[in-house]
Enzyme design. Sequence first.
Site, PDB file in Angstrom:
ATOM      1  N   ARG A 160     -16.557  -2.803 -13.409  1.00 20.01           N
ATOM      2  CA  ARG A 160     -17.374  -4.008 -13.642  1.00 20.01           C
ATOM      3  C   ARG A 160     -18.525  -3.937 -12.645  1.00 20.01           C
ATOM      4  NH1 ARG A 160     -16.026 -10.336 -14.737  1.00 20.01           N
ATOM      5  NH2 ARG A 160     -15.588  -9.363 -16.745  1.00 20.01           N
ATOM      6  N   HIS A 170     -20.713  -6.104 -22.564  1.00 15.22           N
ATOM      7  CA  HIS A 170     -19.323  -6.494 -22.267  1.00 15.22           C
ATOM      8  C   HIS A 170     -18.472  -6.106 -23.488  1.00 15.22           C
ATOM      9  CE1 HIS A 170     -16.033  -8.326 -20.359  1.00 15.22           C
ATOM     10  NE2 HIS A 170     -16.392  -9.588 -20.325  1.00 15.22           N
ATOM     11  N   GLN A 229     -14.822  -7.511 -24.210  1.00 17.00           N
ATOM     12  CA  GLN A 229     -14.863  -8.900 -24.658  1.00 17.00           C
ATOM     13  C   GLN A 229     -15.129  -8.979 -26.161  1.00 17.00           C
ATOM     14  OE1 GLN A 229     -14.650 -11.894 -22.612  1.00 17.00           O
ATOM     15  NE2 GLN A 229     -14.416 -12.739 -24.671  1.00 17.00           N
ATOM     16  N   ASP A 277     -22.401 -18.575 -24.422  1.00 18.05           N
ATOM     17  CA  ASP A 277     -22.028 -18.073 -23.095  1.00 18.05           C
ATOM     18  C   ASP A 277     -22.892 -18.834 -22.090  1.00 18.05           C
ATOM     19  OD1 ASP A 277     -21.071 -16.560 -20.956  1.00 18.05           O
ATOM     20  OD2 ASP A 277     -22.228 -14.763 -21.463  1.00 18.05           O
ATOM     21  N   CYS A 318     -16.738 -16.701 -24.199  1.00 18.64           N
ATOM     22  CA  CYS A 318     -16.000 -15.664 -23.453  1.00 18.64           C
ATOM     23  C   CYS A 318     -15.274 -16.232 -22.254  1.00 18.64           C
ATOM     24  CB  CYS A 318     -16.948 -14.551 -23.042  1.00 18.64           C
ATOM     25  SG  CYS A 318     -18.352 -15.135 -22.076  1.00 18.64           S
ATOM     26  N   ARG A 322      -7.825 -10.568 -25.209  1.00 17.75           N
ATOM     27  CA  ARG A 322      -8.363  -9.558 -24.280  1.00 17.75           C
ATOM     28  C   ARG A 322      -7.263  -8.560 -23.929  1.00 17.75           C
ATOM     29  NH1 ARG A 322     -12.735 -10.568 -21.080  1.00 17.75           N
ATOM     30  NH2 ARG A 322     -12.475  -8.356 -20.648  1.00 17.75           N
TER      31      ARG A 322
END
Length: 329
Positions: free
Chosen positions: A121, A148, A151, A243, A283, A311
């Site tokens: 990440r 991402h 996700q 988001d 998310c 996830r």
Amino acid sequence: MPGKPVLVQELDSVHPSESLAGRDLCSVADLTPGELHATLQLAHQVKREPAEFRWALDAKQMVMFFEKASLRTRLTFETAINTLGGAAVFVDQTQSPLGERESIADIARNVERWVQVIVLRTYAHDTITEMAQYASVPVINALSDLEHPCQAIADFMTLQERFGNLRGFNFTYVGDGNNVCHSLMLTAALLGAHCTVGTPRNYAPKADIVAQARAIANVTGSHVTLVNDPIAAVKDADAIYTDVCTSMGQEHEATKRAPIFKPYQVNEALMGHASPNAVFMHCLPAHRNAEVTDAVLDGPQSVVFDQAENRMHAQKALLLMLLGAGGKA
Ligand code: CP
Ligand code: NVA
């Protein structure tokens, strides 16, 4: 709204479970439509029959280098590998970016001797592609400033659970054209879902990602549409996704961005312009009553905690595929 069972598209010359072994996932578009369908199909299977996969990655070691905070991604990767028989080593890089103490290439050449998969990440997307270039083991993007992908795979798994085959599905993203938006656009296109993105001017997704999503959509028979009007964006939507308007690393822009994004807040009025069966997606973490109201986030159309659960299942499938234990998914 489509409602047929999920099918694997036979677009690949090599079987996806074989073609994915040893590969990296820097972008969700590293997967062909067939490979994405196969990964999703395996994710559904892993969720239904977790005991069947209990030791599928026995003793495999996964290292996670995280330059940014995380709740869901860290815990779902760790629970995923642990319940497949492997183990995770978490390295907190929030105080010192990767590449500062030694080069990414040298980190890769060390780490590949000890572990079977590297999860990153980062801020810079190049950190992930550079690690992938030098490491002989699979590298997975667990969020960069550009994408991402894990996700988005879990999110479209969630939509498949609700709606079945997503070909012709109307997916809408409202808000900042950010990393999450990029991966969702690409995933929608790979699955043949129509994708509409509603952003303020100057906050549209990156032009090269839009072009890439449109090129994929041309093949899968869907459309990628960009608009600035939030109401036009959500018209006839089967799913509305938003988001935060300030992602990690952009906190200094929060005051400037808040008024610009106010008209894009997902509230009951905006949901009222979508299909009556539309689901609400995020998310997480959410900034409550900023980009989404409590009434929507906690309301009957919200599937945000299904997304969070998935996830783990989706990442199990991804790990199985990339580590060559995907079987004949
Ligand atoms: N959605 C997501 O990636 O959450 P975290 O930042 O908590 O990992
Ligand atoms: N766009 C957000 C997603 C967090 C999961 C960020 O990058 O901070």
